[in-house]
Design an enzyme around this catalytic site. Structure first.
Site, PDB file in Angstrom:
ATOM      1  N   THR A  91     -11.479 -64.403  21.696  1.00 48.64           N
ATOM      2  CA  THR A  91     -10.310 -65.092  22.216  1.00 48.64           C
ATOM      3  C   THR A  91      -9.459 -64.133  23.046  1.00 48.64           C
ATOM      4  OG1 THR A  91     -10.261 -66.633  20.371  1.00 48.64           O
ATOM      5  CG2 THR A  91      -8.191 -66.290  21.536  1.00 48.64           C
ATOM      6  N   ASN A 116     -12.943 -61.914   8.222  1.00 53.21           N
ATOM      7  CA  ASN A 116     -12.190 -61.166   9.223  1.00 53.21           C
ATOM      8  C   ASN A 116     -10.752 -61.638   9.271  1.00 53.21           C
ATOM      9  OD1 ASN A 116     -11.255 -62.302  12.074  1.00 53.21           O
ATOM     10  ND2 ASN A 116     -12.971 -63.578  11.392  1.00 53.21           N
ATOM     11  N   PHE A 120      -6.739 -61.844  16.891  1.00 52.56           N
ATOM     12  CA  PHE A 120      -6.809 -61.931  18.358  1.00 52.56           C
ATOM     13  C   PHE A 120      -6.602 -60.568  19.018  1.00 52.56           C
ATOM     14  CE2 PHE A 120      -5.310 -66.677  18.750  1.00 52.56           C
ATOM     15  CZ  PHE A 120      -6.522 -67.106  18.237  1.00 52.56           C
ATOM     16  N   SER A 181      -7.619 -70.471  14.467  1.00 52.56           N
ATOM     17  CA  SER A 181      -7.785 -69.201  13.770  1.00 52.56           C
ATOM     18  C   SER A 181      -6.788 -69.110  12.620  1.00 52.56           C
ATOM     19  CB  SER A 181      -7.554 -68.036  14.733  1.00 52.56           C
ATOM     20  OG  SER A 181      -7.473 -66.814  14.006  1.00 52.56           O
ATOM     21  N   ASN A 183      -5.796 -66.339  11.364  1.00 58.71           N
ATOM     22  CA  ASN A 183      -5.300 -64.962  11.325  1.00 58.71           C
ATOM     23  C   ASN A 183      -4.076 -64.705  12.190  1.00 58.71           C
ATOM     24  OD1 ASN A 183      -7.413 -64.151   9.552  1.00 58.71           O
ATOM     25  ND2 ASN A 183      -8.812 -64.183  11.296  1.00 58.71           N
ATOM     26  N   THR A 184      -3.566 -65.737  12.843  1.00 60.23           N
ATOM     27  CA  THR A 184      -2.281 -65.665  13.544  1.00 60.23           C
ATOM     28  C   THR A 184      -1.341 -66.615  12.833  1.00 60.23           C
ATOM     29  OG1 THR A 184      -3.305 -65.138  15.674  1.00 60.23           O
ATOM     30  CG2 THR A 184      -1.082 -66.056  15.727  1.00 60.23           C
ATOM     31  N   LYS A 218     -11.181 -76.129  19.713  1.00 63.62           N
ATOM     32  CA  LYS A 218     -11.807 -75.582  18.501  1.00 63.62           C
ATOM     33  C   LYS A 218     -10.926 -75.883  17.304  1.00 63.62           C
ATOM     34  CE  LYS A 218     -14.357 -71.629  16.770  1.00 63.62           C
ATOM     35  NZ  LYS A 218     -15.021 -70.389  17.163  1.00 63.62           N
ATOM     36  N   ASN A 247     -14.018 -73.510  13.047  1.00 68.01           N
ATOM     37  CA  ASN A 247     -13.666 -72.098  12.955  1.00 68.01           C
ATOM     38  C   ASN A 247     -13.939 -71.590  11.535  1.00 68.01           C
ATOM     39  OD1 ASN A 247     -12.431 -69.558  13.582  1.00 68.01           O
ATOM     40  ND2 ASN A 247     -11.060 -70.578  15.013  1.00 68.01           N
ATOM     41  N   THR A 248     -13.493 -70.386  11.241  1.00 65.09           N
ATOM     42  CA  THR A 248     -13.665 -69.824   9.899  1.00 65.09           C
ATOM     43  C   THR A 248     -12.795 -70.566   8.896  1.00 65.09           C
ATOM     44  OG1 THR A 248     -11.942 -68.193  10.323  1.00 65.09           O
ATOM     45  CG2 THR A 248     -14.216 -67.547  10.808  1.00 65.09           C
TER      46      THR A 248
END
Length: 356
Positions: A91, A116, A120, A181, A183-184, A218, A247-248
């Protein structure tokens, strides 16, 4: 399978113990550095049975490289050597950002999985644009997707996506809007109907009406049925070209590896069942009216075939290559060809959504 992919699989089998003894992120960076000097691929792995058309784009085969492997568009030129029918980079965010603190990438070898929390990390859209321009100056044998996101500290994340579309849309065969995601912090809130409508309107405003680029969305696998219905309604209303599922996951099935409790998104084999079910859910909710891309836990041709029969027009892989080697895409593509013939289909695309 191509000779090149077979050769690299053999080499990978020899060095895999050393690779797995190295920090996951360091090993990944070394891999990208080793691939960068390779000559650009001039042809794609394809056949009449494998070729397909999605969103007006001709794909030589339906097996793509998921984003995350080539975050900064450094090795897209080389990936068709390994059998990929399309490549998605990113990304990419408007401004460079370092991502989350290390360590942030964990192999779960016993589970054939990865966790993970990269956040980004990338060098920004301007730097990637220059590399993509150099690569696309020559014929590129497979479609190139560009995955865009928002900077973590952005005061206006919707504006970041609009900026990403403006900067990268002219370089891409398709743009992926990544709002899934984990993770943000707060990013997945953009999947809410009102926020998503505003975001897609802002992205759409940056389209060139003379040559609009297909927009893929996504989505996360951690969705409730009502969320899926809302996402499908928005996707159809905004005329999105495809949905990428998924996504994950932040969920944690039973895992054996010592890093199982690390925070972040889980990918690889344990995601398989959830991602397959979500694909079926989106197929049901949409009635097959929007193309789907299946991703998550795919490591064999049989698993890719199940995803296609469940409704995926295309599939993507990444985590499984860590355990199965770089020739995995070629093996899956050739395996799909054989599975289609076995089940009486002239083309892999003819099996999309037939069930089973």
């Amino acid at each position: 399978m191509s000779f090149f992919a077979s050769l690299t699989d053999t080499a990978y089998a020899l060095v895999r113990p050393l690779v797995h003894a190295t920090d996951g992120e360091a090993a990944h960076n070394l891999t990208v550095a080793a691939l960068e000097p390779l000559p650009r691929a001039r042809r794609a792995l394809t056949s009449p049975a494998l070729a397909t058309d999605v969103a007006g784009i001709a794909f030589p085969n339906p097996v793509g490289l998921a984003p995350g492997f080539d975050k900064d568009a450094r090795v897209a030129h080389a990936m068709p050597h390994f059998g990929f029918g399309f490549v998605e980079v990113g990304t990419l965010t408007p401004l460079p950002q370092a991502g989350n603190p290390r360590p942030r990438l964990f192999r779960l070898v016993e589970d054939a999985a990865v966790i993970n929390r990269m956040g980004f990390n990338n060098g920004g859209q301007a730097a990637a644009s220059a590399r993509i321009l150099r690569q696309r100056h020559h014929d590129f044998p497979v479609p190139l997707g560009i995955n865009i996101g928002a900077n973590k500290d952005s005061a206006d994340r919707i504006a970041d996506y609009a900026a990403g579309m403006a900067a990268m849309g002219v370089l891409a065969d398709y743009i992926t809007v990544n709002i899934s995601s984990p993770n943000t912090p707060g990013l997945r809130a953009l999947q809410d109907r009102g926020a998503l409508e505003a975001l897609l309107d802002a992205v759409g405003d940056q389209q060139d009406d003379r040559a609009p680029v297909p927009v893929f969305l996504k989505v996360a696998p951690d969705l409730e049925p009502a969320d899926i219905d809302d996402l499908v309604k928005v996707a159809l209303d905004k005329r999105l070209a495809a949905l990428i599922v998924a996504n994950t996951t932040v969920s944690r099935p039973t895992l054996r590896a010592r890093h199982a409790e690390e925070a972040g998104g889980l990918s690889g084999a344990p995601l398989h069942d959830l991602a397959l079910q979500r694909l079926k859910d989106f197929r049901t909710a949409s009635g097959g009216t929007i193309p789907l891309v299946g991703v998550g836990g795919i490591a064999t041709a049989e698993q890719a075939w199940a995803r296609i029969r469940a409704g995926a027009s295309l599939v993507q892989i990444y985590s499984a290559m860590i355990y199965e080697g770089p020739g995995l895409a070629a093996r899956i593509a050739r395996g799909l060809e054989k599975l289609a013939e076995r089940d009486g289909f002239a083309r892999v695309a003819d099996a999309v959504g037939v069930g089973g």
